[in-house]
Design a protein around this motif. Structure first.
Motif, mmCIF file in Angstrom:
data_model
loop_
_atom_site.group_PDB
_atom_site.id
_atom_site.type_symbol
_atom_site.label_atom_id
_atom_site.label_comp_id
_atom_site.label_asym_id
_atom_site.label_seq_id
_atom_site.Cartn_x
_atom_site.Cartn_y
_atom_site.Cartn_z
ATOM 1 N N ARG A 65 0.828 -1.203 0.000
ATOM 2 C CA ARG A 65 0.000 0.000 0.000
ATOM 3 C C ARG A 65 0.866 1.258 0.000
ATOM 4 N N LEU A 66 1.970 1.238 0.744
ATOM 5 C CA LEU A 66 2.897 2.366 0.721
ATOM 6 C C LEU A 66 3.483 2.566 -0.673
ATOM 7 N N ALA A 67 3.774 1.455 -1.355
ATOM 8 C CA ALA A 67 4.326 1.555 -2.708
ATOM 9 C C ALA A 67 3.339 2.221 -3.652
ATOM 10 N N VAL A 68 2.058 1.946 -3.475
ATOM 11 C CA VAL A 68 1.039 2.599 -4.301
ATOM 12 C C VAL A 68 1.032 4.100 -4.022
ATOM 13 N N LEU A 74 0.339 8.064 -9.024
ATOM 14 C CA LEU A 74 -0.733 8.524 -8.131
ATOM 15 C C LEU A 74 -0.514 9.948 -7.649
ATOM 16 N N ASP A 75 0.462 10.642 -8.242
ATOM 17 C CA ASP A 75 0.658 12.060 -7.918
ATOM 18 C C ASP A 75 -0.637 12.836 -8.156
ATOM 19 N N GLY A 76 -0.992 13.657 -7.206
ATOM 20 C CA GLY A 76 -2.208 14.446 -7.343
ATOM 21 C C GLY A 76 -3.461 13.713 -6.921
ATOM 22 N N VAL A 77 -3.315 12.456 -6.501
ATOM 23 C CA VAL A 77 -4.470 11.673 -6.045
ATOM 24 C C VAL A 77 -4.295 11.265 -4.584
ATOM 25 N N LEU A 78 -3.174 10.595 -4.275
ATOM 26 C CA LEU A 78 -2.877 10.153 -2.920
ATOM 27 C C LEU A 78 -1.742 10.987 -2.330
ATOM 28 N N LEU A 79 -1.843 11.292 -1.052
ATOM 29 C CA LEU A 79 -0.739 11.944 -0.356
ATOM 30 C C LEU A 79 0.431 10.962 -0.304
ATOM 31 N N PRO A 80 1.608 11.337 -0.817
ATOM 32 C CA PRO A 80 2.737 10.411 -0.817
ATOM 33 C C PRO A 80 3.436 10.383 0.538
ATOM 34 N N PRO A 81 3.950 9.241 0.949
ATOM 35 C CA PRO A 81 4.692 9.183 2.216
ATOM 36 C C PRO A 81 6.029 9.898 2.103
ATOM 37 N N LEU A 82 6.557 10.339 3.235
ATOM 38 C CA LEU A 82 7.867 10.974 3.250
ATOM 39 C C LEU A 82 8.995 9.950 3.143
ATOM 40 N N THR A 83 8.747 8.744 3.607
ATOM 41 C CA THR A 83 9.714 7.652 3.502
ATOM 42 C C THR A 83 9.014 6.455 2.888
ATOM 43 N N PRO A 84 9.718 5.656 2.078
ATOM 44 C CA PRO A 84 9.056 4.583 1.341
ATOM 45 C C PRO A 84 8.729 3.351 2.166
ATOM 46 N N ASP A 85 9.344 3.217 3.332
ATOM 47 C CA ASP A 85 9.165 2.003 4.124
ATOM 48 C C ASP A 85 8.649 2.341 5.516
ATOM 49 N N ALA A 86 7.962 1.379 6.120
ATOM 50 C CA ALA A 86 7.502 1.528 7.503
ATOM 51 C C ALA A 86 8.624 1.150 8.463
ATOM 52 N N ALA A 87 8.694 1.856 9.582
ATOM 53 C CA ALA A 87 9.602 1.494 10.669
ATOM 54 C C ALA A 87 8.810 0.728 11.726
ATOM 55 N N THR A 95 4.589 4.852 9.917
ATOM 56 C CA THR A 95 4.825 5.504 8.632
ATOM 57 C C THR A 95 4.896 7.012 8.830
ATOM 58 N N CYS A 96 5.537 7.683 7.873
ATOM 59 C CA CYS A 96 5.832 9.113 7.997
ATOM 60 C C CYS A 96 5.254 9.861 6.792
ATOM 61 N N TRP A 97 4.559 10.991 7.059
ATOM 62 C CA TRP A 97 3.809 11.692 6.027
ATOM 63 C C TRP A 97 3.955 13.201 6.172
ATOM 64 N N PRO A 98 3.761 13.937 5.079
ATOM 65 C CA PRO A 98 3.649 15.396 5.203
ATOM 66 C C PRO A 98 2.276 15.760 5.781
ATOM 67 N N TYR A 99 2.234 16.842 6.515
ATOM 68 C CA TYR A 99 0.951 17.296 7.066
ATOM 69 C C TYR A 99 0.134 17.973 5.978
ATOM 70 N N GLY A 100 -1.172 17.688 5.989
ATOM 71 C CA GLY A 100 -2.100 18.371 5.105
ATOM 72 C C GLY A 100 -3.259 18.930 5.910
#
Length: 316
Positions: A65-68, A74-87, A95-100
């Protein structure tokens, strides 16, 4: 469990927000808890958000799901994560994300129904080549089934019977008792206005990938459809949402004509889910159902009297 993870999660988000800084100079008020539930604890620090997912989250499913969400398609559709992998943090994936900026709940007239519909249509049109191998089914039916299990576990309640009857007449796939008949479309799995945020450039984006996966796209339209059928969403707002989805080429319903043959079963399932959770929470908190909650229960009573195959496209 959620309280135990908060201090460590707060430290993690400060580090993510200032990866090169020895000391955070943002002040004590820069960190805030946005959500604190067993299935998702979310903490913000400035422009950075970290989420501790449920401990029982399937790591491979979350990675897919993170890869999606991170895919340029998916630019402009889903908020992208800041890092590609979960810790990992205290046995929970993080998981790490930009604030919206979220939708303003105090301004219902500004609800971005057209934006939500357009984003959904874009999500549903995602080419199969964009999707990683191993992407699981979307979890909408699973969540509905969990809500009904929670209702049963809450014990006897006078409003439970019509909800259980409405649930019983649904086809097995909608009760998570059989595979979904349609698994060719990328779906959100839990669409509501709380799943939209405005990015820094002003565009709306979808968030929360926990239920993302392959499935029936009509499920993503089911909550607003159910609210409309229950009288909780004004007809003009439902019309705006549906028209915007169709204009954007969404595949869940036909381009014109009656949408209810596609929406009836998912909307019934979401109505039963909503009613089940309302009753369970009212029992847990020792309070009666309010007027809105009773309207959803009443809708279940009407649904149970008309099985899906006899509804002929009309809303419940």
């Amino acid at each position: 469990m959620t309280a135990d993870v908060l201090p460590a999660l707060s430290a993690r988000v400060r580090t993510a927000a200032h990866p090169a800084a020895d000391v955070c100079a943002c002040g004590a008020d820069a960190t805030s808890v946005l959500a604190d539930r067993p299935n998702g604890t979310v903490v913000r620090h400035g422009a950075t958000v970290v989420k501790a997912h449920a401990a029982d989250t399937a790591r491979a499913d979350l990675a897919a799901r993170l890869a999606v969400a991170a895919h340029p398609g998916l630019d402009g559709v889903l908020l992208p994560p800041l890092t590609p992998d979960a810790a990992e943090l205290d046995g929970r994936p993080v998981t790490c994300w930009p604030y919206g900026t979220p939708v303003d709940r105090d301004d219902p007239d500004a609800a971005p129904w057209e934006a939500a519909a357009t984003l959904l249509a874009g999500l549903h049109r995602t080419p199969d080549a964009v999707l990683p191998p191993g992407l699981p089914p979307m979890r909408g039916p699973e969540k509905a089934a969990r809500a009904l299990a929670r209702l049963r576990a809450a014990g006897p309640h006078p409003a439970a019977a019509p909800v259980l009857r409405a649930w019983a007449v649904l086809p097995p796939w909608a009760r998570d008792e059989a595979p979904m008949p349609d698994t060719g479309t990328l779906c959100h799995g839990d669409l509501h206005l709380g799943q939209l945020v405005r990015a820094g450039n002003g565009d709306w984006l979808l968030i929360d990938i926990d239920d993302l996966g392959r499935g029936d796209p009509a499920w993503d339209l089911a909550r607003p459809a159910a609210w409309f059928a229950c009288g909780l969403l004004p007809p003009d707002e439902w019309t705006r949402f549906l028209a915007a989805y169709r204009k954007a080429g969404g595949p869940a319903v036909t381009a014109d004509g009656d949408p209810w043959p596609a929406l009836d079963v998912p909307a019934r399932a979401l109505t039963a889910q909503t009613a089940a959770l309302a009753i369970a929470k009212s029992v847990e908190r020792g309070r009666p159902l309010d007027e809105v909650e009773m309207s959803v229960v009443d809708a279940c009573d009407r649904m149970a009297a008309i099985p899906p195959e006899l509804a002929k496209g009309r809303p419940a």
